[in-house]
Design an enzyme around this catalytic site. Structure first.
Site, PDB file in Angstrom:
ATOM      1  CB  ALA A   1     -43.750   1.990-148.917  1.00  8.53           C
ATOM      2  CB  CYS A   2     -46.570   2.670-144.639  1.00  7.98           C
ATOM      3  SG  CYS A   2     -47.673   3.570-143.514  1.00  7.98           S
TER       4      CYS A   2
END
Lengths: 381, 75
Positions: B13-14
């Site tokens: 994920a970011c």
């Protein structure tokens, strides 16, 4: 890999601070186009945008911009990047820094209930402020019964609130087919055994059963016969219907807002609906009592938030002050509501399809579709 | 198009896709090409903004079955 000492701030906690006018500094680390499109705003909020990818090798570049005399919240889309950046700030000795739990997604979904006022024969009306997206829902509660108007997708909030009021939800109503957010009206009605009401002229293409919200509909809440009187008021959509509750409140849907008026173009028929919109605002509404308290389905700017977050205004005052109600010249009005309109709400065509029951996206997809501000008013630049 | 390195950030994920991509790019020489794989939908906008603001070149990006591929040429 969360840094020790790093705290999260929930969307609810942040909402309270915005509404209490607490001085806050927001470091928004999303990319600049997302920030320019949609951000957290408030009278006492200062915010800057530095995309997280500029802060991967360290936060030295922003350290001197971070104030020491007020709380700092780092914000991103979902949370990950804000934890990453806020953690580095804490390691650099900035101990008054937290991150927004769940990011802008959580901010978009938070609902803050605010009491609007009491009803004449007992009971109350509440406004639910979706502060991140600018949507407003309502609950009328009287003698153990409740009606919810313009229900949002987060239906459990309304179910829980009704439970706290010891009320059973009997009706859910949509003032029109929404284009900026996914309605929770049908879902909430199905969960609670309530009746779902929708204006028939907006329901040509819907694929589910509903009750016709037109001027013949009689809707009461509780034993005290709190009347909900529909007033056909086309313009934003062809079916748009306002509701007069208890002869005191005018739930104006997306026709009339506190500082603006509804846009007629979201169903693709701007030119056709301009005269309807003008008639509704300049004739139908003009015949109503000036003392009605207008409760709209949206707000566009933080300046529209009143005490405790409440968004409302006296109809007579809006006829004096709202720029959308003060365009004498019809041509000027036509121009204002059809030209130079703000961008449409994100995914508005798909959202209309969802609200007709034609497509059923997953929860995650629904969340993504609702990204961004509501943009239902002509002045929402 | 010859890619020098492929950075696989699938499932991450970011901000990790760009953190990993930046570290890999730092070790390349000017003109060399990096391929990045990501399953994070938000990475599409972020990659475009990142590459633009750091003056590298996003040669192309494509999606295949939920996997986003970015080809970046180092400035």
């Amino acid at each position: 890999m969360e840094t020790i000492g790093l705290k999260g701030m929930t969307a609810g906690e942040l909402t309270k601070k915005v509404l209490d006018n607490t001085e806050l500094f927001i470091l928004d680390v999303r990319n600049d186009s997302d920030y320019d499109d949609w951000k957290i705003e408030g009278a006492t909020i200062e915010s800057i945008n530095v995309p997280y990818f500029h802060l991967i090798d360290g936060v030295d570049d922003v350290l001197d911009k971070i104030p020491d005399d007020k709380e700092v919240v780092v914000v991103c889309a979902k949370e990950g990047s804000s934890v990453f950046v806020a953690g580095q700030l804490v390691e650099q000795g900035k101990h008054h820094v937290s991150y927004l739990v769940g990011g802008m997604k959580a901010w978009s979904e938070h609902l803050e209930p605010v009491k609007v006022g009491d009803l004449q024969d007992g009971g109350s009306i509440y406004q639910f402020v979706r502060i991140g997206k600018g949507c407003l829902s309502y609950m009328v509660v009287s003698n153990g019964e409740a009606a919810v108007i313009d229900t949002l997708r987060m239906t459990e909030v309304f179910e829980n609130f009704a439970k706290e009021q010891n009320a059973v939800i009997k009706h859910t109503l949509d003032t029109h087919l929404h284009a900026d957010h996914i309605s929770g009206g049908l879902k909430l009605a199905q969960h609670t055994g309530a009746k779902y009401w929708l204006p028939p002229k907006d329901a040509d293409e819907v694929v589910f059963n509903y009750n016709q919200l037109d001027e013949h509909a009689e809707i009461t809440v509780g034993n005290t016969k709190i009347h909900i009187q529909p007033v056909y008021s086309p313009g934003h959509t062809i079916g748009s219907t306002s509701l007069i509750v208890d002869n005191q409140y005018l739930l104006s849907g997306d026709i009339l807002f506190v500082q603006s008026i509804g846009r007629p173009d979201l169903a693709g028929k701007a030119e056709d609906w301009v005269s309807d919109l003008r008639n509704t605002l300049y004739s139908r509404y003009k015949r109503l009592s000036e003392d009605l308290i207008v409760l709209p389905a949206h707000f566009g700017k933080a300046t529209e938030l009143g005490v405790g977050g409440k968004v409302s205004a006296r109809l007579g005052d809006l006829f004096k002050e709202n720029p959308g109600l003060n365009m004498e010249d019809e041509a000027e009005f036509r121009k204002a509501v059809t030209e130079n309109l703000p961008p449409q709400p994100h995914a508005y065509q798909e959202i209309r399809q969802v609200n007709m029951g034609k497509i059923t996206p997953t929860d995650e997809e629904q969340r993504d579709m609702e990204t961004g501000p509501n943009r239902c008013a002509i002045h929402d630049k | 198009m010859q890619t020098k390195i492929t950075v696989d950030t699938k499932g991450m994920a970011c901000p990790m896709p760009i953190v990993k991509a930046k570290k890999a790019l730092d070790n390349l020489e000017s003109g060399q090409i990096m391929e990045v794989l990501s399953t994070d939908k938000g990475s599409v906008n972020d990659f475009q903004a990142w590459v633009k603001q750091t003056n590298h070149e996003l040669i192309k990006h494509e999606e295949d079955n939920g996997v986003y591929k970015f080809f970046v040429r180092k400035k």
